[in-house]
Design an enzyme around this catalytic site. Structure first.
Site: not given
Ligand code: MRU
Length: 349
Positions: A44-45, A235, A246
């Site tokens: 994820r990320g 994102d 997030k």
């Molecule tokens: O749902 P996730 O864990 O994929 O969400 C991740 C985030 O919101 C991060 O802050 C974002 O992707 C930036 S990662 C460098």
């Protein structure tokens, strides 16, 4: 720390659903397995899912059994579509898929064998560039960090969310390596607990002082003057600077403004969606209710309760002090600074 590795046509992922209690590796041997790993948040990320999808295309393309270019591209489109349908918010996913597909398409006159190689090479390149980009974000962001600061972060925008260093955590890493004696407050980040499970673990591994807090404690610590700066990842960033990240990021940003604390977003240019004008147009993923009604498989809410579970929220640009990118720090008005940075890059090409 690297969350993914592609060798011998197999993508190995650290299973982030199991961290920090278990370090399990999941191996993706098909594009369907790769898509499932993204959907199930094994990886994820935003940047990490982009790189994963790129390798998913390489894995899927390698398995296409045809020498007909027409048939190859039909199957390639299906692979790309399957990977697109995994998570809707992080634009890096679509950016990486489009980049790999377009690279293949620009070489459509070559043999299928050569196109397959071009796809794999492009996926490798995306990964390599991501590492360099994150380093540059860390170096640029380090400039704004003062000695002895306490920095609040939300979710995990670390090495685990990218291919190395992270975005928000890259800034924190570079400030730490510069000997600035910083410390971090990590929001636990309900419901998926990326802060408690991943950020706290990742920083602890690197011996960066970190204190874990529940999300609803952030305002209280800000009011007490214990937080000097907030840095989060992103994102998807709209043209006007509105930023999807997030769920809970928006509340942190509002609290930061109220308490006169600078609030920075750290993200690569691949997170900026030039096709989206404002945050209102950003699609927000709604995840399953069990993530709210259960913690680590244990029910904490009554049976039959109605649940909402948006995975992201949008922070309006007016709450964002600056956006730390690999091309430097952008300041408001963001539409102007984004175009300026893009124009400078075009000039250099
Ligand atoms: O749902 P996730 O864990 O994929 O969400 C991740 C985030 O919101 C991060 O802050 C974002 O992707 C930036 S990662 C460098």
């Amino acid at each position: 720390m690297r969350p993914l590795e592609f060798t011998g046509g197999i993508l190995s992922l650290i299973d982030q659903t199991k961290l920090p209690l278990k370090k399990k590796i999941v191996k993706c041997r098909t594009y369907e397995e790769t898509a499932k790993a993204i959907k199930d948040m094994i990886v994820r990320g935003a940047p990490a899912i982009g790189v994963t999808a790129a390798y998913g295309i390489a894995i899927g393309a390698a398995a296409i059994k045809t020498i007909s270019n027409e048939e190859f591209f039909k199957k390639l489109e299906l692979i790309c579509q399957t990977l697109r349908n995994t998570r809707p918010t992080a634009v890096n996913l679509f950016w990486a898929i489009d980049r790999v597909y377009q690279k293949a398409f620009r070489n459509k006159e070559l043999s299928v064998k050569d196109i397959k190689q071009i796809i794999t090479d492009e996926a490798y390149l995306i990964e390599k560039e991501d590492i360099e980009t994150n380093k540059k974000i860390g170096i640029a962001g380090n400039e704004i960090i003062q000695a002895n600061w306490t920095i609040l972060t939300h979710c995990n925008a670390g090495a685990l969310a990218t291919t190395e260093y992270g975005t928000a955590l890259s800034v924190i890493r570079f400030a730490h390596w510069a000997g600035k004696n910083i410390q971090v407050f990590a929001d636990e980040t309900r419901p998926y607990l990326q802060g408690a499970r991943l950020t706290a673990w990742e920083l602890q591994q690197d011996h960066i002082p970190v204190t874990l807090i529940c999300d609803n404690m952030a305002g209280c610590f800000m009011k007490q003057g214990l937080i000097h700066c907030v840095i989060v990842g992103a994102d998807r960033i709209a043209l006007n600077g509105d930023t999807a990240n997030k769920i809970g990021t928006y509340s942190v940003a509002v609290l930061a403004k109220e308490n006169n604390i600078p609030f920075y977003v750290a993200a690569p240019f691949s997170t900026i969606d030039l096709k989206t004008e404002t945050g209102e147009q950003i699609p927000i993923e709604e995840r399953k209710p069990e993530e709210v009604t259960h913690i680590q498989g244990i029910r904490i809410a009554p049976e039959g309760i109605k649940v909402r579970n948006p995975a992201f929220d949008v922070t309006p640009a007016c709450y964002i002090t600056g956006i730390i990118t690999e091309r430097g720090i952008l300041y408001p008005p963001y539409q102007e600074s984004l175009f300026h940075a893009e124009a400078q890059r075009m000039q250099r090409l």
